[in-house]
Scaffold this active site. Sequence first.
Site, PDB file in Angstrom:
ATOM      1  N   LEU A 147       0.835  -1.203   0.000  1.00  0.00           N
ATOM      2  CA  LEU A 147       0.000   0.000   0.000  1.00  0.00           C
ATOM      3  C   LEU A 147       0.872   1.257   0.000  1.00  0.00           C
ATOM      4  O   LEU A 147       0.579   2.233  -0.690  1.00  0.00           O
ATOM      5  CB  LEU A 147      -0.945  -0.002   1.212  1.00  0.00           C
ATOM      6  CG  LEU A 147      -1.870   1.215   1.305  1.00  0.00           C
ATOM      7  CD1 LEU A 147      -2.765   1.337   0.079  1.00  0.00           C
ATOM      8  CD2 LEU A 147      -2.729   1.155   2.574  1.00  0.00           C
ATOM      9  N   ARG A 149       3.305   6.258   5.868  1.00  0.00           N
ATOM     10  CA  ARG A 149       4.442   6.230   6.786  1.00  0.00           C
ATOM     11  C   ARG A 149       4.342   5.041   7.748  1.00  0.00           C
ATOM     12  O   ARG A 149       3.330   4.885   8.431  1.00  0.00           O
ATOM     13  CB  ARG A 149       4.415   7.530   7.549  1.00  0.00           C
ATOM     14  CG  ARG A 149       5.676   8.222   7.937  1.00  0.00           C
ATOM     15  CD  ARG A 149       6.801   8.258   6.974  1.00  0.00           C
ATOM     16  NE  ARG A 149       7.043   9.613   6.513  1.00  0.00           N
ATOM     17  CZ  ARG A 149       7.709  10.521   7.203  1.00  0.00           C
ATOM     18  NH1 ARG A 149       8.252  10.213   8.362  1.00  0.00           N
ATOM     19  NH2 ARG A 149       7.876  11.731   6.739  1.00  0.00           N
ATOM     20  N   CYS A 150       5.377   4.240   7.774  1.00  0.00           N
ATOM     21  CA  CYS A 150       5.389   3.079   8.678  1.00  0.00           C
ATOM     22  C   CYS A 150       6.625   3.136   9.563  1.00  0.00           C
ATOM     23  O   CYS A 150       7.629   3.724   9.195  1.00  0.00           O
ATOM     24  CB  CYS A 150       5.452   1.791   7.868  1.00  0.00           C
ATOM     25  SG  CYS A 150       4.057   1.582   6.779  1.00  0.00           S
ATOM     26  N   HIS A 206       9.736  21.512  10.892  1.00  0.00           N
ATOM     27  CA  HIS A 206       8.898  20.655  10.047  1.00  0.00           C
ATOM     28  C   HIS A 206       8.574  21.339   8.725  1.00  0.00           C
ATOM     29  O   HIS A 206       8.044  20.723   7.820  1.00  0.00           O
ATOM     30  CB  HIS A 206       7.602  20.293  10.769  1.00  0.00           C
ATOM     31  CG  HIS A 206       7.856  19.542  12.038  1.00  0.00           C
ATOM     32  ND1 HIS A 206       8.407  18.282  12.042  1.00  0.00           N
ATOM     33  CD2 HIS A 206       7.687  19.879  13.333  1.00  0.00           C
ATOM     34  CE1 HIS A 206       8.545  17.881  13.296  1.00  0.00           C
ATOM     35  NE2 HIS A 206       8.123  18.832  14.095  1.00  0.00           N
TER      36      HIS A 206
END
Length: 764
Positions: free
Chosen positions: A18, A517-518, A698
């Site tokens: 995914l 994001r994993c 960020h």
Amino acid sequence: MTIAANLGFPRIGRRRALKTALERHWAGTLDAAGLQAEAARLRATHWRLQQGLGIGHVPSGDFSLYDHVLDTACLLGAIPEGYGWEGGPVAPATYFALARGARGVPALEMTKWFDTNYHYLVPRLAADQRFELTHNRPLLHYREAQALSVRTRPVLLGPVSFLKLSKTTDGSDPLALLDRLLPLYARILGELAEAGCIWTQIDEPVLALDLSGEAREAFRRAYAALAGVRTPELMLTSYFGPLGANLATAAALPVAGLHLDLARGAADLEPALAALPEERWLSLGVVDGRNVWRTDLRAALGLLRRVADARGGRRLMVAPSCSLLHVPVELAQEERLDSELKGWLAFATEKLAEVAALARGLDEGEDAVAEALAASDRAKASRAASTRVHRPEVAARLAAVTPEMARRASPYPVRRAAQRTRLNLPLFPTTTIGSFPQTTEVRRLRASRARGETDAATAESTLAGWIAAAVRWQEEVGLDVLVHGEFERNDMVKYFGEQLAGYAFTDHGWVQSYGSRCVAPPILWGDVSRPAPMTVRWARYAQSLTARPVKGMLTGPVTMMQWSFVRDDLPRAEVCRQVALALRDEVDDLAAAGIAVIQVDEPAFREGLPLRRAEREAYLAWAVEGFRLATSGVGDATQIHTHMCYSEFNDILPAIVALDADVISIEATRSRMELLDAFRAGGATYPAGIGPGIWDIHSPRVPSESEMTGLLALARERLADGQIWVNPDCGLKTRGWAEVRAAMSHLVAAAHHMRATAREAKAE
Ligand code: GLN
Ligand code: ZN
């Protein structure tokens, strides 16, 4: 017959298919149809897998292209203005604009899903929000599975939790919108029932929080309304903790079944048995969905048997404690994991096999699952007896901990004087949070070193060159307390975990953090110790290059645990103490090597706070003790820093004070220093040094010197001049050198400006 049920399966795919598809879609190399096809393939694979494992209630609608709370907002037409939505099904471009931002529109706010490391998008509702059923997606997925001959149990985020997790634009209580929402739920459920769907899972995880009387009343009203219309049987689920004081409310709701998280809420079982009417189904979440350990099947079966006997054997389901979203997909594909450790673990796939075995064992007797029980017994016995898990020397060290070890030799004012003499820093001292840009070069070197293509000597000399250049640049730009740049570190937990005994790492153990994001959390499986110094060599090298102080840089015990899967055979407080003692060795060695400033990062300190108020004090007590144990071995003249980002300090300030750090740096730019209000709430002021961040790292935008001076002026309204440090919000690893050079020279100039005005103020 007992039903084996699942509450949710990881979406990402065993090899993160995914993620790949999403990132290709965002990069423009996979069109929307291609993405949908890949998503459908993953759903089909996961449905068949679960069915094949013997799960009777297979969830559908748990799949998401980004986040299930966002899916629910889109389902209900809760889409703020400006995203180009004009009613009807939500286009992928709109969906991803809400998730990630797009030209002209920011992403929705993102925040942590309860106390997990999964993040959801916070629905933004107007005070007079109108809802609209855009597209009955739960029905669509139910039918999609049906076409594959899998009968699923659709999962819906319930109306009360949906609202409690949302924010309104004017700050009014989202629960006021409940009555507008209920007709939509009635329609979604009605259409599911119409299509032949028998069960629907309705998630109301806010039942695991402290709820007000109004919120409980909202539950009664919502479910009374749904009981008045035709719906599938509703399985009401809550997880991540006991229902506790909300149990009576939950048990009295007119739904067909209630799920209990028995991994974290075992205390609910007896009261639930007493309170639940006989016709109600009970789903027992005995397989821990938040951690990676195998279930003790014999103990779980014993518990199930007791419940079955108490309830005449009827209307029982066995399930994981919560959705399996929070564990990796499949242990079997870990080929390099220590084989003994592997025998003690279970990921999502293996956990479902456990669920199925338990349901079968309950119905057919132990003999029917003798093999699974025997394997579980063996794993339990070998883990309990393992001398790699339980090491006497670690236990002995823990037993020898004295209260003095968690106390610095002198109180802060005495230390401050000693540190002033040693460090001789100006007012408004400048520093950074530790990491410098992780450029392609930096990552390439680590990768090629890992593959064995670069030899150790070459890697060392390259790293040394980068560190030397970073030190030289920091001197040039005029920073006061330097860092070595963390070029050798992959990740702030992994780098240390790899050097500590008791930690292990997976190859494919990815868990979704947000969107594509994993993270692959390490597994803290055994007694922790530090066989050898971890950071001293590079710290000493960096310090040898300059007369200015170079900060030593470590990850604190709470963060080392919070971002890992932690062993479940010891209280967390005890594991924390082990990690703290290992880090204490490192802190002491850094100090002995002449490092005068040591930073122990605790970005996850706040996120470890328990969901329920009643449990917070105990957590804070051991978390604070862990930090102090790690940092109190040094003399007065060694300055201990800590760093926390993404934190709210209001409810934890006493604990922050109790850390007794000499300096804390925090993220403060986005809140325009409002976070600092917590540091002087109730007339009490924070005594030590504070570096409120003045550069939001960020964002790729480089703030000007005057913006930074403006922020420091705001800080000065709240803090004493002698207290303020000048630094960015967080580490600079995600930024490029061009931005870092520009922003840091502005930052140093801003500090100089403050110093000049401080002197003037003194002269007056
Ligand atoms: N020292 C770490 C860095 O600079 C801190 C990271 C963090 O707070 N998340 O990258
Ligand atoms: Zn940070």
